[in-house]
Every structure is written in structure tokens, then in C-alpha cells.
Design an enzyme around this catalytic site. Sequence first.
Site, PDB file in Angstrom:
ATOM      1  N   LYS A   1      -5.854   3.424   9.120  1.00 48.55           N
ATOM      2  CA  LYS A   1      -4.956   4.420   8.517  1.00 48.55           C
ATOM      3  C   LYS A   1      -5.504   5.830   8.685  1.00 48.55           C
ATOM      4  CE  LYS A   1      -2.902   1.319   5.137  1.00 48.55           C
ATOM      5  NZ  LYS A   1      -2.955   0.840   3.751  1.00 48.55           N
TER       6      LYS A   1
ATOM      7  N   SER B   1       0.802  -1.228   0.000  1.00 54.59           N
ATOM      8  CA  SER B   1       0.000   0.000   0.000  1.00 54.59           C
ATOM      9  C   SER B   1       0.831   1.273   0.000  1.00 54.59           C
ATOM     10  CB  SER B   1      -0.965   0.003   1.183  1.00 54.59           C
ATOM     11  OG  SER B   1      -0.250   0.174   2.381  1.00 54.59           O
TER      12      SER B   1
END
Length: 773
Positions: free
Chosen positions: A722, A679
Site C-alpha cells: 500500500k 481496510s
Amino acid sequence: MSESVLSSIPDILPLYPLDDMVAFPYMVFPLFLKDEDIAPFENAMRYHNFVALFRRREGQETIQPSTFFDTGTVCKVNQLIKLPEGGAKLSLEGMARVKLEEVLQEDPFILVRIEPVREFAEKSVVSEALMQSLNALLKIALSYGRPLPDDVLKMIDYIDNPARFSDLVALYVTLSLDELQSLLDTVDPIERLKKVYISLTNEVQRLQVRGEVQAEVTKRVGKTQKEYILREQMKHIQEELGEDDSRISEMMELRKKIVAAGMPGEVRKIADKEINRLEKINPASPEYTVSRTYLDYLVGMPWQTATTDNRNINLAEQVLNEDHYDLEKVKERILEYLAVRCLKDSMKGPILCFVGPPGVGKTSLGKSIARALNRKFIRLSLGGMRDEAEIRGHRRTYIGALPGRIIQEIYRCGANNPVFMLDEVDKIGLDFRGDPASALLEVLDPEQNFSFSDHYLDVPFDLSRVMFITTANVIDTIPPPLRDRMEVLNLSGYTDEEKEKIAFRFLIPKEIEENGLASSPPSFEVAAVYRIIRDYTREAGVRNLQRSIASICRKIAKETTQSKPTRELITAAVVEEFLGPRKFFNEVAAEKDRVGVVTGLAWTETGGDIIFVEATLMPGRRELILTGSLGEVMRESARAALSFVRAHCAEWDIPKDIFRNTDIHIHVPAGSIPKDGPSAGITMAAALVSLLTNRPARRDVAMTGEISLSGRVLAIGGLKEKVLAARRAGVKKIVVPARNKVDMMDIPDTVKGDLEFLFVEDVPAAVSHVVQE
Ligand SMILES: Nc1ncnc2c1ncn2[C@@H]1O[C@H](COP(=O)(O)OP(=O)(O)O)[C@@H](O)[C@H]1O
Ligand SMILES: [Mg+2]
């Protein structure tokens, strides 16, 4: 008595008085005498060794015929032995009945004149019949245990003289002295046979009754008596072996426990066998301890013991709500799960697995489920467990062997249906000592766990009533066969607002109670709690928040006991005073924008985190250097990012030949924390573009997204973690793959209001949000 014998007996004879016996003809008997009584017998020599024995009537002092009973017996003195210690031993033989006529002399011995008694020993039908009956009766008496010498029996069989027969049998019937005397006095043999017959019949009847009573009594006391005797014998044997009472009672106690334990049949057999073995082992030998410990485990296992479930789902819901703030989805799912279990009355089905960062309440949810169900709670941490034996135990042949942790914990909790939390299944290891995961599989598999076999216990134990719950920080490292058995419930991190609520509703009251401040509790200002959340912790869960609150409470408790003026109101300033200088700074806001440094978002075991991808350029030979504990996937995505940037350098006005004589280095601090995953792809691409175009990147924009070589931005996992991390770090804008829009519903509204989300489809769009013009 034959005439010849009678005629050989003199008329005048010495007399010896008898006091406690009656002598009979044909009786052969010994007599022990004192020195002063020997005279008549010594003088008997002069009378052909004959002496007359008469029984003395009671209370007679003088010596005259009436002093004695009418009939006496003349005896032959066969032997007279003077004993060295004084006195003499005589051997006498009864010869005939005599009557006392006259006392001739008293001193030094009694001398009397006697008259022999003539008996008519005619055989007749009557005497014959009486003799036969007597003979039969004697045999009956014999059969009841009346002792009779063998030679006497033989003699009785062939004697046909009624006179002699009656006297002989008389000797073996139990008669009193007076009865004996009256028998002696009876001259007619037939009369004597009758008297003897009556006496013997009585005796046989007595013997018969006694036999019956004895049999009855024996029967009645037989059992207890037998046991008593056996025990006495056992005790004796054990004493001989040096074993004492306490040992015996210990074994009896243990036997009782075995019976009470309610083991299944086969286990009971093994336990019985083991205790039989134990009893024979010397307690001082090490083998004894091994056997004893094993038996203790067998006895102590909750074979039948279970707690009663609460089946009231409303009550369960109430308990879950009492213990935890929010977590609505998870609680809902737990309640469904419990409802199904209650309806189906079995624990079969998937195992719940709580997945999430530390401190979000996974373990405490397990505890809460146990409380809601009214079951015992066991927590076993699998973190770092590498040895299969830790799950399944060691065989008893190993010295110091013990059951595995599963059996140990169940033994300790004492119920066979606890809530059993296997914490941190994702941290389970595997090495040469076997695979704990495969043992765990057997524990968790409802098709197998009704007969879980522990190496130590060596008998199957039914785990099917246990409710297993597992927890993990991340799901990828759980061995796939285990993962297949689990139903994953995700618990994500909390926002600052949620943490504040958890703090006020749960953590602060808990710590106040824990630290003994309940009587005069301090009150926390909201600003103070936020201060802790923002400046003293940086975490997805509330673990450090709880620790900080605990630490403040302890300090207040200390002040109270030192009777210092205590703070009743905890303000932000007090927090700083107690916890020291702030630990975390707003990294994003504090730093300047730079070339080649881009803010990224990572998802780690501990929740979301903010990372900085740094890229730099140096003279070299087209190498790509990657540092910062990057995993294989992350390295690959760095290469992909570089390839894409090189392939599209014209679009960003990057000089083509810049790659020819340079090395590129990408570093991701903090270098010691392992990072992996795809990611960070767009973050690395942006860092490269910033570096190669020499344009600074905006620090306050954080990125996350995987890239493909064709430049598309692919969806990522852990968006909520996140986003929360970005917010904690003071980020204002987040670049997110457009494909992750579906996950936005997980993001709390408070967070959405604070942050700007920039959805991107391709790499150039993503880069344009970060790299300044
Ligand atoms: N939603 C919540 N409501 C109330 N307390 C919570 C919540 N989440 C966590 N806690 C508390 O935080 C502490 C740490 O939780 P814990 O269960 O140890 O976390 P984990 O097992 O997920 O690491 C516990 O005291 C727990 O009660
Ligand atoms: Mg935990």
C-alpha cells in the site's frame, strides 16, 4: 540252393550284361530296359524263363567269358511288361550262382553255356554263431537309423540256412559294387558270412560315430538353430497374417526399450503384458495406437533417470544472486531450505510457496533455484484449472485419454527430480468435474507422493524426488489443506529505485541480448528509466517495465536493420517518442480536494493500489447504497462506518435529522475491479464525515485501516504494498493504524524519507487528518 532248383536250370541260357549292379540269389528286383535290350528276356521263355545276369568288367567291348566277372546269377523272369512309351519293365528273382563257360552266340542276343555253382550249406557252430552275431548287428544298425523292411527282419529271424542268410543280409549292408561282386564270387557260405559280418561291423561303427557327431553338432547348434527355426516360423506366420519385417523390428526395439527403462518390477510386468498384447493387435486398428501410446509413456517415464544435484550451497547462492536483485530475505530462506534438503538427502518437508504481486520474480526465482541445483525446470500454470483429470489424467478406457499434466511434464523433462513449479495455486478452481486441489494434495504430500497414481498411467510413479514450488498472488484463496503444506515466502513489490536498479542490472542487458543489439548496445539514461517507471507503468513488479524496455529495444533493432541513424543514448525524450503519450498521471496531485471524496489504499492481487471512496447524499428513505464491485466484507465495513458516524454525529456537528429523508450512496471506482477487505473502513468513515459536514477532504492524504463499532482503528495487511502504491500515486501523507507500526521495518528507507506516516488509534483522529476544518 536246393538241388531241384539247380536241376531245373538249363545249361544254355540268354545272358544279360549288368553294368552298375550285382544280382544275388533270393533278390527280387525290377529292371527297366530299353527296346534294344529286351531280346535276351524275350528269348528266356524258351529256357523256362531263365536268364543269366553277369556283371561286365569295365572297358570291355568284345563278348567272351573274360568280358564278365566269374560269378553271375540266374534269374527267373516273373513278369515282362512292355511299356506303351517304349521299353519294358521286368520283375526278376535271383535263383542261383552260376559260372560262365562259353559264349555261344552274340546276336541278336548273347547266348551262353553256364555251370551252376554248388554251395555247401551245412549248418555248423561257426555258421550258427556268425548268424547270431549278424542278426544282433543288424538290430544295432537298425537302432542307428539304418532302414530295413519289416518282412526282411522277420525273414532273417527264421532263416537258418547260412548260404541263404548271408545273401539276404548282404542285400542290406551298404557295400560297393566290387565288394558285392566279391561276395557273389565267394562260394563258401561261412566265408561269405564272415565278409558280411566285417562289412556290417564297419557300417555299424560308422553309424555309431555319425550318431555321436550328429548329437554333438545338434547339441551345439541346437539352441541357435531352434531359435532360428522358431523365428523363421514366426516370420512365416506373420507374413501369412500380413505383418511385415518393420513391425517385427519395431516390436524388438520396443522390447529393448522396456528392458532399458529400468522400471520397477510390477511396472515391468505390466509393460511386458502390454507389449504381448500389442503384438497381437492389428496395427490398423485404433486399439493399436492406444496400446502403443501407453507403452511409449511407460517406456519414456524417467523411472531411473535423474540429474545430479549441485550440493554446493555457495555456488547456489552465487546463482541466485546472478539472477535476481536484492530479495535478500527470500534468497536466504531458499538457501536454508536447500541446505537442509542436501543434508537430509530428501525432499520431504514443507513446500515453498512464493506469494506476491505479478512481476516480482516468483517464477524466475523458481527457474533460478533449478539452475542453482542443476535440476530441470518445469512450470505448470494452475490458473483456471477446474478438472481433476488435468492433474491426474483420464482412464485409458476414454478415447483420446492422456496422462495428467504432472506425468506429462515429467515425461517430457526426462528426469525424475526436476524443480516443478506449480504457478498460481491460488487460481485453482473447483467444479463438478472433481476437485483438482485434492489431486494436487496427493502430489504435494510427501507421505503419499512416492506412489502417485495417474489414472492413465495406472501404475504408481514416485514423485518424492521432485522439488515442488508453488506461487500465488494472494494466500487467502489457496484451499486450506494445500496451504497447510506450504511455507509461505512473501515477495513484495519494488520501489521505483529498486526497479531502476533491476532495470539496469537485469532487464536492459537481457532485452539487449534478446533483441540482437549486443554488438552495439544502446545505453539508457537513468532519467529515461524513471520516466518509464513513473509515466508508463503502474505496477508492483517489473513486468510492464520489462515489456516497455523490450519494446524500445525492438524499435532500435528495427532502425538498425533499416540502416536509419540509430539512437545510441536512450533519453526520456526518446522514451516518449517510442512509447507514445504517457499512460499514467498523478491522480492525486492533479485533482482538487472535494467534499465526500477520500483517497484510500487497497491491497489487491496485483499489489497495492490507490482507490477513491466517493460518498453522496440524496433524498430518500434512509437507505445505504453501495456500488463498485464491493465484496461482502467491504460492504459490512461500510455499514459499520455509517453506524459509527451516525452514533457520533454530535461530535462532528452533523444534523441529527439529516438521515431521516435521505439515501446515502457510496461508490468505489473503478467499478469493474472487484474489491474486498475491511481496510477501507476508516476511508469510508472519513468520506461520510466529509459529506455530512460538507467539508472537503484532502486528496493527498491516503488512508488505510479497519474500524470497529467502538471507533478503534484496527491493523491492516499488506502495508508495504500500500505504501509503495501511495508513493507511486504521488501521495504525501498516509494515515496508518498505530498497530501497524511493527510493519514499518519492511518499508525501505527511501520510501520512509519521502512520505509522512500518521499513526492513528481511533476514528476521530484518522478523520481529523483528512477532513479539513
Ligand atoms: N529482483 C529481481 N531481479 C532481477 N530480475 C527480476 C527481479 N524480479 C523480477 N525480475 C524479472 O522480472 C520478470 C518478471 O518476473 P516473473 O518471475 O515472471 O514474475 P512473477 O512470476 O512473480 O509474476 C522476469 O524477467 C524476472 O527475471
Ligand atoms: Mg509468474
